[in-house]
Design a protein around this motif. Structure first.
Motif, short mmCIF file in Angstrom:
data_model
loop_
_atom_site.label_atom_id
_atom_site.label_comp_id
_atom_site.label_asym_id
_atom_site.label_seq_id
_atom_site.Cartn_x
_atom_site.Cartn_y
_atom_site.Cartn_z
N HIS A 27 0.82 -1.21 0.00
CA HIS A 27 0.00 0.00 0.00
C HIS A 27 0.86 1.27 0.00
O HIS A 27 0.58 2.21 -0.74
N SER A 45 -5.16 2.73 -9.81
CA SER A 45 -6.36 2.35 -9.07
C SER A 45 -7.26 1.43 -9.91
O SER A 45 -7.88 0.50 -9.38
N ARG A 49 -8.23 -3.01 -9.65
CA ARG A 49 -9.56 -3.61 -9.79
C ARG A 49 -9.63 -4.68 -10.88
O ARG A 49 -10.52 -5.52 -10.85
N ARG A 66 -9.32 -8.24 -0.08
CA ARG A 66 -10.19 -7.65 0.95
C ARG A 66 -10.62 -8.70 1.98
O ARG A 66 -10.61 -8.43 3.19
N HIS A 124 -11.07 5.80 6.81
CA HIS A 124 -10.25 5.82 5.59
C HIS A 124 -10.98 5.18 4.39
O HIS A 124 -10.95 5.70 3.28
#
Ligand code: HEM
Length: 220
Positions: A27, A45, A49, A66, A124
């Motif tokens: 990250h 970004s 995905r 996730r 966040h």
């Protein structure tokens, strides 16, 4: 039985912690893309995905990450809370001799630091991923949300405090994980301590770089 149990819980803490640290390394490196400008950041970004396409459909890889992270967070908090309860039950009236200042400082920052970092993660995600609490809202690009967020000194200050607490949490966590997973060895203690301090400092500074660059208009 209680001993095996606590050894297992400490291993859960260490392993889930390592998983989260690996994510944080990726990250912090990803965040530096903000210095390459709007296009580069937004396309990065987009890549997050679609990575793995077309072998896997849509956001499969992102969702796997996730889910792994969510399981790691839940396992980490569960083990922390139950280890703390176990320690309290074993010693209901507290230590007769006071803990050393360094010891109680570490456990306090671990507990409160952990709670604040958890609150930070929720804010966040609402801020930069979902845009719910972001001035640009959801209908914007990730770069615009990033700039909108850190242009506000209050938000930058909250991020800075959280990231510094995270750094302190990590320094102690890395130390504890090596105690759990490795063999404690007095000779290696200094090296491990220095490594934990160096790693946590670099990671924290890396995370602080983007918010402050936006605040001071180096990134706009
Ligand atoms: C302070 C510097 C940080 C910046 C500039 C930053 C930036 C970002 C951005 C821009 C996103 C959205 C990405 C996208 O939608 O494409 C994001 C998502 C996220 N960040 Fe950070 N972040 C920072 C610190 C952290 C820290 C310290 C943590 C964890 C302790 C963290 C955990 C996450 C998580 C879990 C997501 C959601 C990923 C997802 O499910 O889509 N971030 N961050």
């Amino acid at each position: 039985m209680a001993k095996t149990n606590s050894v297992f819980k400490k291993a859960v803490m260490a392993v889930s912690g390592i998983i989260m640290v690996l994510y944080l390394i990726a990250h912090v490196v990803g965040n530096l893309k903000a210095f390459s400008g709007r296009e580069a950041f937004n396309s990065y970004s987009g890549w997050i995905r679609t990575v793995g396409n077309p072998a896997v459909p849509g956001e499969t890889t992102l969702w796997i990450i996730r889910i792994v992270l969510l399981v790691a967070v839940v396992a980490h908090v569960w083990a922390a809370v139950s280890l703390w309860r176990q320690a309290k039950r074993a010693r209901p009236e507290g230590y007769v001799t006071k803990k050393s200042a360094a010891q109680s400082y570490a456990s306090r920052t671990m507990r409160w630091g952990g709670v604040i970092v958890l609150a930070f993660i929720i804010f966040h995600i609402l801020d930069l991923t979902l845009g719910t609490v972001n001035a640009e809202g959801f209908d914007s690009t990730p770069y615009d949300r990033l700039v909108a967020s850190f242009s506000n000194p209050v938000v930058t200050a909250f991020y800075a405090i959280s990231v510094i607490l995270l750094g302190m949490h990590l320094r102690h966590g890395i130390w504890s994980a090596t105690q759990t997973l490795g063999q404690s060895n007095r000779r290696r203690e200094t090296t491990v301590n220095l490594f934990a301090l160096g790693f946590a400092t670099v990671l924290t500074l890396g995370f602080l770089l983007v918010p402050f660059s936006v605040l001071f208009n180096i990134i706009d």
